[in-house]
Design an enzyme around this catalytic site. Structure first.
Site, PDB file in Angstrom:
ATOM      1  N   PRO A 122       0.834  -1.204   0.000  1.00 39.79           N
ATOM      2  CA  PRO A 122       0.000   0.000   0.000  1.00 39.79           C
ATOM      3  C   PRO A 122       0.874   1.261   0.000  1.00 39.79           C
ATOM      4  O   PRO A 122       1.932   1.282   0.636  1.00 39.79           O
ATOM      5  CB  PRO A 122      -0.808  -0.102   1.294  1.00 39.79           C
ATOM      6  CG  PRO A 122      -0.302  -1.261   2.042  1.00 39.79           C
ATOM      7  CD  PRO A 122       0.639  -2.049   1.187  1.00 39.79           C
TER       8      PRO A 122
ATOM      9  N   ASP B  99      15.098   2.881   4.368  1.00 37.91           N
ATOM     10  CA  ASP B  99      14.154   2.126   3.542  1.00 37.91           C
ATOM     11  C   ASP B  99      14.852   1.369   2.418  1.00 37.91           C
ATOM     12  O   ASP B  99      14.727   0.148   2.307  1.00 37.91           O
ATOM     13  CB  ASP B  99      13.106   3.063   2.914  1.00 37.91           C
ATOM     14  CG  ASP B  99      12.042   3.489   3.887  1.00 37.91           C
ATOM     15  OD1 ASP B  99      12.323   3.483   5.098  1.00 37.91           O
ATOM     16  OD2 ASP B  99      10.931   3.837   3.447  1.00 37.91           O
TER      17      ASP B  99
HETATM   18  O1  PMV Z   1       7.346   6.890   6.272  1.00 39.94           O
HETATM   19  P1  PMV Z   1       8.426   5.888   6.325  1.00 39.94           P
HETATM   20  O2  PMV Z   1       8.045   4.544   6.693  1.00 39.94           O
HETATM   21  O3  PMV Z   1       9.311   5.883   5.143  1.00 39.94           O
HETATM   22  O4  PMV Z   1       9.285   6.219   7.599  1.00 39.94           O
HETATM   23  C1  PMV Z   1      10.072   7.302   7.783  1.00 39.94           C
HETATM   24  C2  PMV Z   1      11.004   6.972   8.896  1.00 39.94           C
HETATM   25  C3  PMV Z   1      11.567   8.187   9.587  1.00 39.94           C
HETATM   26  O5  PMV Z   1      12.497   7.726  10.551  1.00 39.94           O
HETATM   27  C4  PMV Z   1      10.451   8.936  10.296  1.00 39.94           C
HETATM   28  C5  PMV Z   1      12.263   9.108   8.597  1.00 39.94           C
HETATM   29  C6  PMV Z   1      13.520   8.529   7.978  1.00 39.94           C
HETATM   30  O6  PMV Z   1      13.940   9.093   6.941  1.00 39.94           O
HETATM   31  O7  PMV Z   1      14.114   7.592   8.518  1.00 39.94           O
END
Ligand code: PMV
Length: 339
Positions: A112, A163
């Site tokens: 999602p 990520d």
């Molecule tokens: O929105 P997501 O799941 O990509 O999470 C961001 C994670 C944070 O730690 C809030 C920001 C980051 O760049 O690591």
């Protein structure tokens, strides 16, 4: 399709991700723990003889062909801009590999969007992996990560990089800013990812969290140390395979994120419901404000948790940790593909 060379279809497949511990605090230099999860994005790529680049996303319902600096939108006009990061990635790959040939790319994703499960990073990683296969460059996760990181910067401004790193490498990682990571042991467990279906902007939530931390130096120190203790505890629990302790740390991490102001009514409701269902742990995952929560169920109770979460109006997914990360290859004539 116009300009496409008949024949070989290459593919790149990438998982999704959840941040298990340390989101937001990772932006201030703290460590975080993330896991790749078995939700897949597949990018199918075919070389084009005419030098054009065309990118389509089934889930976004958009397909754009780029030629000589112009874009010709075939479908999904208003969403065409969301493909810009991938277009940049393709151009970077062509420059890097010195390839004149264009490509036709189709992206299919089970993840999602804009909900904290790494959909944009997974699209970038699968696209990069498929380009290596299409241009016959030996598969190299380092190159995949470099290509994907440019696209991620375009989507998220200044992402920590967690990520695309965990999505490319797979497994569970301890991660620090600057792309520093260490693979962690990954005991067998299932997770129930629960989607609130509420979209949110990672950039806005990161700014809000940083403002709260910057507002009071003593508070900042206290919260960063608590976040660091949680992550150290998680690393120990993972090495011992102690899921009970791991879950307890998830609840503690959620409380800290609530104090930071990045939870929401729905996310708190999911965590409370998880406690009532005797789950080992639960917390929001990623930026918060909406998006997803992640629940660590007691062994065998994942289905019950999933049913209850659906009953509350949320969208649950039962997932395993993906150990493999990004893969790439070419399809034989019998393989199904969208061309
Ligand atoms: O929105 P997501 O799941 O990509 O999470 C961001 C994670 C944070 O730690 C809030 C920001 C980051 O760049 O690591």
């Amino acid at each position: 399709m116009d300009g496409a060379v008949e024949g070989v279809v290459s593919y790149g497949v990438a998982p999704g991700k959840v941040i298990l511990f340390g989101e937001h605090f990772v932006v201030s230099g703290n460590p975080a723990v993330a896991a790749a999860v078995k939700l897949r994005t597949t990018a199918y790529t075919k070389i084009r003889s005419d030098g054009c680049v065309s990118i389509g996303s089934r889930e976004l319902g958009v397909n754009v062909t780029y030629a000589d600096g112009e874009s010709m939108i075939r479908s999904g006009g208003s969403k065409a801009e969301s493909l810009n990061p991938l277009r940049l990635l393709v151009e970077e790959a062509r420059r890097r590999f010195r390839k004149e040939e264009g490509v036709d790319i189709h992206i299919h994703s089970e993840i999602p969007m804009a909900s904290g499960l790494g959909s944009s990073a997974s699209a970038a990683v699968s696209t990069a992996a498929s380009l290596l296969a299409a241009y016959r460059i030996p598969f190299d996760k380092g190159i995949v990560m470099e290509l994907a990181s440019g696209a991620e910067r375009m989507v998220h401004g200044r992402p920590s990089g967690i990520d695309h790193t965990v999505i490319t490498l797979g497994g569970i990682l301890l991660y620090r800013l600057g792309g520093i990571f260490k693979p962690l042991p990954s005991p067998r467990f299932k997770l129930v990812v629960v989607n609130t279906r509420r979209f949110r902007s990672t950039g806005r939530l990161v700014a809000k969290a940083q403002e709260y931390l910057d507002g009071d130096p003593a508070r900042r120190r206290r919260m960063l140390s608590e976040a660091e203790r949680i992550v150290s505890g998680a690393v120990r629990s993972l090495s011992r395979g102690d899921l009970e302790a791991l879950g307890g740390l998830m609840y503690r991490n959620h409380d800290l994120l609530r104090e930071l102001g990045v939870s929401s009514r729905e996310l708190d409701l999911i965590v409370e419901a998880a406690k009532d269902l005797k789950a080992l742990g639960a917390k929001l995952t990623g930026a918060g404000g909406g998006g997803c929560a992640v629940v660590l169920p007691r062994r065998g109770s994942e289905m019950e948790i999933s049913v209850q979460m659906r009953g509350l109006g949320f969208e649950p997914f039962i997932v395993d940790v993906d150990e493999e990360g990004a893969i790439a290859g070419t399809l034989d004539n019998r393989g199904e593909h969208p061309f």
